[in-house]
Design a protein around this motif. Structure first.
Motif, short mmCIF file in Angstrom:
data_model
loop_
_atom_site.label_atom_id
_atom_site.label_comp_id
_atom_site.label_asym_id
_atom_site.label_seq_id
_atom_site.Cartn_x
_atom_site.Cartn_y
_atom_site.Cartn_z
N GLY A 164 88.69 17.92 43.86
CA GLY A 164 88.45 18.33 45.23
C GLY A 164 87.01 18.67 45.55
N ARG A 165 86.21 18.87 44.51
CA ARG A 165 84.78 19.18 44.73
C ARG A 165 83.99 17.91 45.07
N PHE A 166 84.50 16.76 44.65
CA PHE A 166 83.71 15.54 44.75
C PHE A 166 84.20 14.54 45.80
N THR A 216 81.85 13.60 48.58
CA THR A 216 81.19 14.79 49.12
C THR A 216 79.71 14.74 48.75
N CYS A 229 88.54 13.34 36.13
CA CYS A 229 88.63 14.79 36.33
C CYS A 229 89.78 15.39 35.53
N GLY A 271 91.30 20.79 40.93
CA GLY A 271 90.19 21.71 41.18
C GLY A 271 88.85 20.98 41.07
N GLN A 272 88.72 20.17 40.03
CA GLN A 272 87.51 19.37 39.87
C GLN A 272 87.46 18.25 40.91
N ASP A 316 78.26 16.51 46.71
CA ASP A 316 78.07 16.79 45.29
C ASP A 316 78.01 15.51 44.44
N GLU A 363 83.57 19.67 33.40
CA GLU A 363 83.18 18.88 34.57
C GLU A 363 83.69 17.45 34.35
N HIS A 423 86.45 14.02 49.72
CA HIS A 423 87.14 14.58 50.88
C HIS A 423 88.57 14.07 50.86
#
Length: 206
Positions: A76-78, A104, A69, A73-74, A106, A138, A80
């Motif tokens: 934290g999307r994928f 997650t 990543c 920001g990136q 995603d 991404e 926990h």
């Protein structure tokens, strides 16, 4: 035959970075430098790329793939990540660490550990890797470029092209790359467990 990109280690040429990223978006598999060592990388949903990484490295379905990543920001999307774990990881990044965390929704199931539903994530401290990630927007689905039955990862761009010329689509060489895989820290239980000692100092997690 793999394309060869000679990218400046401190000032990556935007044109070359753009060409590499377009190749990734078109379904390509690349070898690229990081602060630990070279990695194989492709887009998250690239099933062919994933299959080729498994084939090149002889990996089974228990292998933890890594989402490389650009920033938190990136990341934290994928995964926990609780406050205490976040602070611990934040203090060690960017750097030569891979962190295993609960995934997650995603994250495609095929990338997770089948039993623990975890995935590896990292934020590299490498100018060229960061330039590729910024342009791509991404994470790169990645795995250390360590060939079967070999103890040391490949560290020279020319050798990677020579040996994997017909298995990958591009080699990104910046003549500035680490020679040791990342230190892997498993945070899936909430407490750090160092499961591989590598380039990152493990002392802060022991």
């Amino acid at each position: 035959m793999a394309k060869y990109f000679d990218v400046h280690p401190d000032n990556p040429q935007k044109r070359l970075v753009g060409q590499v990223v377009q190749l990734v978006r078109d379904g390509g598999l690349i070898a690229y430098p990081t602060d630990s060592c070279f990695a194989l990388g492709c887009q998250l949903g690239n099933l062919d790329g994933l299959g080729r990484i498994r084939e090149i490295r002889h990996l089974d379905d228990r292998h933890h793939f890594t989402l490389v990543c650009a920033d938190f920001g990136q990341l934290g999307r994928f995964v926990h990540i609780g406050n205490a774990v976040f602070r611990s990881i934040k203090a060690a990044t960017p750097g030569s660490y891979t962190f295993i965390l609960p995934a997650t929704k995603d994250v495609p199931r095929r990338l997770m550990n089948p039993k623990k539903k975890t995935v590896g994530v990292r934020i590299p401290e490498h100018t060229v890797a960061q330039a590729l990630l910024a342009e791509l927007g991404e994470p790169l689905l990645s795995s250390t470029l360590l060939l079967p039955d070999e103890e040391e990862p490949l560290t020279q761009g020319w050798e990677i092209k020579e040996r994997l010329d017909h298995q990958i689509d591009a080699v990104v060489d910046s003549a500035d790359c680490g020679t040791e895989p990342t230190t892997v820290v498993d945070f899936s239980s909430g407490e750090p467990e160092v499961i591989r000692v590598g380039a990152g100092d493990p002392a802060r997690f022991e």
